[in-house]
Design a protein around this motif. Structure first.
Motif, PDB file in Angstrom:
ATOM      1  N   THR A 192       0.828  -1.206   0.000  1.00 15.52           N
ATOM      2  CA  THR A 192       0.000   0.000   0.000  1.00 15.52           C
ATOM      3  C   THR A 192       0.863   1.256   0.000  1.00 15.52           C
ATOM      4  N   ARG A 193       1.958   1.233   0.758  1.00 14.14           N
ATOM      5  CA  ARG A 193       2.764   2.452   0.875  1.00 14.14           C
ATOM      6  C   ARG A 193       3.379   2.856  -0.461  1.00 14.14           C
ATOM      7  N   THR A 194       3.696   1.875  -1.319  1.00 17.94           N
ATOM      8  CA  THR A 194       4.244   2.223  -2.632  1.00 17.94           C
ATOM      9  C   THR A 194       3.184   2.874  -3.505  1.00 17.94           C
ATOM     10  N   LEU A 195       1.937   2.397  -3.413  1.00 15.59           N
ATOM     11  CA  LEU A 195       0.845   3.023  -4.153  1.00 15.59           C
ATOM     12  C   LEU A 195       0.570   4.423  -3.626  1.00 15.59           C
ATOM     13  N   VAL A 196       0.625   4.589  -2.322  1.00  9.58           N
ATOM     14  CA  VAL A 196       0.434   5.915  -1.725  1.00  9.58           C
ATOM     15  C   VAL A 196       1.533   6.870  -2.186  1.00  9.58           C
ATOM     16  N   LEU A 197       2.767   6.366  -2.248  1.00 15.17           N
ATOM     17  CA  LEU A 197       3.869   7.210  -2.720  1.00 15.17           C
ATOM     18  C   LEU A 197       3.647   7.623  -4.175  1.00 15.17           C
ATOM     19  N   SER A 198       3.120   6.718  -4.982  1.00 18.04           N
ATOM     20  CA  SER A 198       2.784   7.069  -6.361  1.00 18.04           C
ATOM     21  C   SER A 198       1.787   8.231  -6.395  1.00 18.04           C
ATOM     22  N   ALA A 199       0.783   8.151  -5.540  1.00 12.76           N
ATOM     23  CA  ALA A 199      -0.212   9.223  -5.483  1.00 12.76           C
ATOM     24  C   ALA A 199       0.405  10.541  -5.024  1.00 12.76           C
ATOM     25  N   VAL A 200       1.341  10.460  -4.097  1.00 17.88           N
ATOM     26  CA  VAL A 200       2.003  11.682  -3.622  1.00 17.88           C
ATOM     27  C   VAL A 200       2.795  12.334  -4.750  1.00 17.88           C
ATOM     28  N   ALA A 244      -6.735   9.460  -0.927  1.00 19.82           N
ATOM     29  CA  ALA A 244      -6.616  10.426   0.168  1.00 19.82           C
ATOM     30  C   ALA A 244      -5.252  11.114   0.133  1.00 19.82           C
ATOM     31  N   ALA A 245      -4.208  10.333  -0.114  1.00 19.17           N
ATOM     32  CA  ALA A 245      -2.871  10.925  -0.224  1.00 19.17           C
ATOM     33  C   ALA A 245      -2.792  11.881  -1.403  1.00 19.17           C
ATOM     34  N   LEU A 246      -3.456  11.529  -2.500  1.00 19.31           N
ATOM     35  CA  LEU A 246      -3.465  12.395  -3.674  1.00 19.31           C
ATOM     36  C   LEU A 246      -4.127  13.728  -3.361  1.00 19.31           C
ATOM     37  N   VAL A 247      -5.258  13.685  -2.674  1.00 17.00           N
ATOM     38  CA  VAL A 247      -5.973  14.920  -2.334  1.00 17.00           C
ATOM     39  C   VAL A 247      -5.122  15.815  -1.453  1.00 17.00           C
ATOM     40  N   VAL A 248      -4.510  15.226  -0.430  1.00 15.52           N
ATOM     41  CA  VAL A 248      -3.704  16.028   0.494  1.00 15.52           C
ATOM     42  C   VAL A 248      -2.488  16.623  -0.209  1.00 15.52           C
ATOM     43  N   SER A 249      -1.764  15.792  -0.956  1.00 16.32           N
ATOM     44  CA  SER A 249      -0.536  16.273  -1.606  1.00 16.32           C
ATOM     45  C   SER A 249      -0.848  17.247  -2.742  1.00 16.32           C
ATOM     46  N   SER A 250      -2.038  17.161  -3.308  1.00 16.16           N
ATOM     47  CA  SER A 250      -2.418  18.089  -4.372  1.00 16.16           C
ATOM     48  C   SER A 250      -2.936  19.410  -3.826  1.00 16.16           C
ATOM     49  N   ALA A 251      -3.783  19.329  -2.802  1.00 17.61           N
ATOM     50  CA  ALA A 251      -4.592  20.493  -2.425  1.00 17.61           C
ATOM     51  C   ALA A 251      -3.997  21.345  -1.322  1.00 17.61           C
ATOM     52  N   TRP A 252      -2.936  20.883  -0.659  1.00 20.10           N
ATOM     53  CA  TRP A 252      -2.496  21.610   0.531  1.00 20.10           C
ATOM     54  C   TRP A 252      -2.110  23.049   0.214  1.00 20.10           C
ATOM     55  N   TRP A 253      -1.345  23.264  -0.866  1.00 18.32           N
ATOM     56  CA  TRP A 253      -0.925  24.630  -1.185  1.00 18.32           C
ATOM     57  C   TRP A 253      -2.129  25.457  -1.613  1.00 18.32           C
ATOM     58  N   MET A 254      -3.009  24.876  -2.404  1.00 16.48           N
ATOM     59  CA  MET A 254      -4.199  25.578  -2.857  1.00 16.48           C
ATOM     60  C   MET A 254      -5.062  26.008  -1.676  1.00 16.48           C
ATOM     61  N   VAL A 255      -5.250  25.112  -0.724  1.00 12.54           N
ATOM     62  CA  VAL A 255      -6.075  25.433   0.439  1.00 12.54           C
ATOM     63  C   VAL A 255      -5.442  26.540   1.267  1.00 12.54           C
ATOM     64  N   VAL A 256      -4.137  26.444   1.490  1.00 13.20           N
ATOM     65  CA  VAL A 256      -3.446  27.483   2.265  1.00 13.20           C
ATOM     66  C   VAL A 256      -3.610  28.847   1.601  1.00 13.20           C
ATOM     67  N   VAL A 257      -3.409  28.903   0.291  1.00 18.48           N
ATOM     68  CA  VAL A 257      -3.492  30.181  -0.415  1.00 18.48           C
ATOM     69  C   VAL A 257      -4.910  30.729  -0.382  1.00 18.48           C
ATOM     70  N   ASP A 258      -5.889  29.878  -0.653  1.00 16.76           N
ATOM     71  CA  ASP A 258      -7.265  30.369  -0.703  1.00 16.76           C
ATOM     72  C   ASP A 258      -7.806  30.757   0.669  1.00 16.76           C
ATOM     73  N   LEU A 259      -7.262  30.170   1.745  1.00 15.07           N
ATOM     74  CA  LEU A 259      -7.681  30.556   3.092  1.00 15.07           C
ATOM     75  C   LEU A 259      -6.919  31.773   3.616  1.00 15.07           C
TER      76      LEU A 259
END
Length: 659
Positions: A192-200, A244-259
């Motif tokens: 699972t961790r290798t798939l999660v890393l792919s998503a990251v 879930a890893a994809l959402v977090v690694s994708s959206a963190w900067w966007m969320v910080v900027v928009d907030l």
């Protein structure tokens, strides 16, 4: 038996020597030629990406200005602001800028510190692609397929061109190749961790070029769901964790900027409402696919993208602009994919089948999106297809070669694929008959030799057949790679066109673009090699004379910005030449609604801004007749050109605002 105190130190150097030997020469079971050949290909990639890189100057000044600003301000660095005053961001997320910015902070800002990380990323992508392909096919065939894939990626013309530039696509490709490597390994191991890393890695790629990064997801998800070990329920659970890893690694900067309070951060360049979400969905999302004039698209752009990559349609990647950049081996890759899937039905070749499906899905989705998108499409976007073309060529080429040597019914497949490839290369080369005029005929001759030798060698046996096979391999490599190699070498001979890097013969067009405009059409406002009238992209100083810049520096006082201009194209070159913040009121094209009369009044009242040069964009709020321009004309004092040694024919109107 125990190891004595005297034996332990003696074993340590031996272990280090063993590791170094494996690194240089490969593992004991590897073919002797495999690792040295890989190092040779990586060295070739390093030369192609780094040769005379210093002549490229600032490459794409838009991104280089943002890198320079990021070295002057951590706030500008984090947001990816064009200027150190952090008025507006570039129209992409900042991860690629961070890579270049860290290099520039360590080594000092300059051509090499900005462009060298790009070249290194390009070489790394070749190495990761080699590793992924080698793991997909066991034994000597895997090493041969990996080497061929690495060589094809190294010699892809548009990849060489973009890896010598500072656009974000180079970092994007490396991250996506890393994601593919991890996804392939996750399917093999079930971890699972290798798939999660792919998503990251895909999430990091999203923070490099937004939704383009997600074009690999359909292939990754479907192949994992179909081919990974475990029950369907377990596979779905792992995909949910990766999602879930994809959402977090994708959206963190966007969320910080928009907030972040809008008053305390830069305006999000390219958006219509000062949000990263709008930039993702609009300008860098649906705007690229559906065209920039759709509701909420923002940003503008040339109709249909015809000024860069040609009209949309199934043949876009084979037109006069695109063919020499990416299409050379597309026919072979398609045949290799189909043939490879037919040849990998045995359980022992399951991982090879996984790789074919993974890279084939990658290529199919990119082909469809790139071919039929109606928005702005630059030729260099197609570099994202290059790893898939390379992997399929390596895997399919080796599989069809062994099938050709083993089964009589397969004797025609590889010769047919090579014949189509050679014929297409001949066609592409004859479109520019003055470019290495003999090469097309050499490719045709090599194709005939390769096809003939293959057909005959498949029907005979013994020493003669082996010699014919060797001749066929050499001729096939020449037929398939001579054309792209000739194109790939051209960027080494001249400075890169930063805004639209391409390879191959230069035939005029946007900014001297190789490939030109289809059907002889040019975007409105185009004025030849110099660029666009009205300061887009503009000439030296973004259309501002040296005298005006000197005047502004002398009279800047305590202001934050040297001046406010219409677009980033005008601002970036002044930022680079002075090292001072310049405000791009309308963003990249001048059409972003970033400036309002109220904001301009506040900036002038606070003393942060003293000089304004309205206009210079393409119909934005700073353009002629807009409220901002009207306020400047009514409330600011026009500076006569004679005050700074300019001329009334400069086409620039400078205004001094406030006291």
């Amino acid at each position: 038996m125990t190891v004595t105190e005297n034996e332990a130190p003696a074993q340590a150097p031996a272990a280090r020597i063993g590791r170094a030997r494996r690194t240089l020469l490969g593992a004991p079971g590897d073919p002797q030629w495999a690792r040295p050949a890989l190092w040779a290909v990586l060295a070739l990639a390093a030369v192609l990406h780094g040769w005379a890189l210093g002549r490229n100057g600032y490459a794409n000044s838009y991104y280089s200005a943002a890198v320079l600003s990021g070295t002057q301000s951590w706030k500008a660095f984090f947001f990816g602001a064009l200027d150190a005053g952090s008025y507006i961001t570039v129209d992409k997320p900042p991860l690629a800028l961070w890579v270049m910015g860290i290099s520039a902070r360590i080594f000092g800002f300059g051509t090499w510190s900005v462009l060298l990380p790009q070249a290194v990323a390009g070489v790394a992508a070749v190495g990761v692609t080699h590793s992924a392909v080698r793991r997909a096919l066991p034994g000597t065939p895997g090493h041969a397929a990996a080497l061929l894939a690495a060589l094809v990626l190294t010699l892809t013309p548009i990849t060489v061109a973009i890896n010598r530039d500072n656009n974000p696509d180079t970092v994007l490709v490396l991250l996506l190749v890393l994601a593919a490597w991890c996804c392939q390994e996750a399917i093999r191991t079930g971890r699972t961790r290798t798939l999660v890393l792919s998503a990251v890695f895909v999430g990091l790629a999203f923070n490099t070029k937004m939704l383009q990064a997600y074009l690999v997801l359909p292939a990754f998800a479907l192949v994992y769901l179909a081919m990974a070990p475990g029950t369907v329920v377990r596979r779905l659970g792992r995909l949910l964790a990766a999602g879930a890893a994809l959402v977090v690694s994708s959206a963190w900067w966007m969320v910080v900027v928009d907030l972040w309070p809008a008053a305390d951060r830069p305006y999000v360049g390219g958006s219509t409402d000062n949000s990263v979400w709008d930039l993702v969905v609009g300008y860098n999302g649906l705007g690229r696919v559906l065209g920039q004039n759709y509701a909420g698209g923002g940003g503008g752009g040339f109709g249909g993208g015809a000024g860069f990559g040609g009209e949309s349609g199934a043949g876009r990647l084979f037109n006069d602009v695109m063919a020499g950049q990416i299409s050379w081996l597309l026919p072979f890759a398609a045949v290799a994919l189909v043939a490879g899937l037919a040849l990998t039905t045995r359980p022992s070749l399951r991982q090879t089948r996984v790789a074919l499906l993974l890279w084939g899905g990658w290529l199919a989705v990119h082909y469809l999106v790139f071919s039929f998108s109606s928005g702005t499409f630059h030729p260099y976007y197609s570099t994202a297809m290059a790893p898939a073309v390379a992997a399929l060529t390596g895997l399919g080429g080796v599989l069809t070669w062994y099938a050709h040597r083993t089964w009589r019914r397969w004797v025609w497949v590889l010769p047919t694929a090579l014949a189509v490839t050679g014929a297409w290369a001949f066609t592409v080369l004859r479109r520019t008959p003055d470019f290495v005029p003999w090469l097309a005929w050499a490719v045709a001759g090599a194709t005939v030799v390769a096809v003939t030798a293959l057909l005959v060698s498949g029907l005979v046996s013994g020493l003669f057949a082996r010699r014919l096979a060797a001749v066929a391999v050499v001729a096939a490599l020449l037929a398939g790679l001579a054309g792209p190699t000739a194109y790939a070498l051209t960027p080494l001979g001249s400075a890169v066109n930063g805004t639209n890097p391409t390879a191959g013969p230069q035939t005029g067009g946007f900014g001297g673009m190789r490939g030109g405009f289809p059907s002889g059409e040019r975007p409105e406002g185009f004025s030849g090699r110099g660029g666009f009238r009205g300061g887009f992209p503009g000439g030296p100083g973004g259309g501002m004379s040296e005298q005006m810049v000197a005047y502004l520096r002398k009279n800047m006082g305590g202001a934050t910005w040297l001046a406010a201009v219409g677009s980033a194209q005008s601002a970036s070159s002044v930022i680079l030449s002075t090292g001072l913040p310049v405000m791009a009121m309308g963003g990249f094209t001048g059409s972003d609604p970033a400036m309002t009369v109220e904001r301009l009044q506040a900036l002038v009242a606070s003393g942060e801004l003293r000089y304004v040069i309205p206009g210079g964009g393409r119909g934005g709020p700073d353009g002629g007749g807009s409220e901002v321009t009207a306020w400047v004309s009514a409330n600011c004092a026009a500076v006569a050109p004679t005050e700074y040694g300019g001329s009334t024919e400069d086409g620039q109107s400078l205004y001094r605002c406030g006291d």
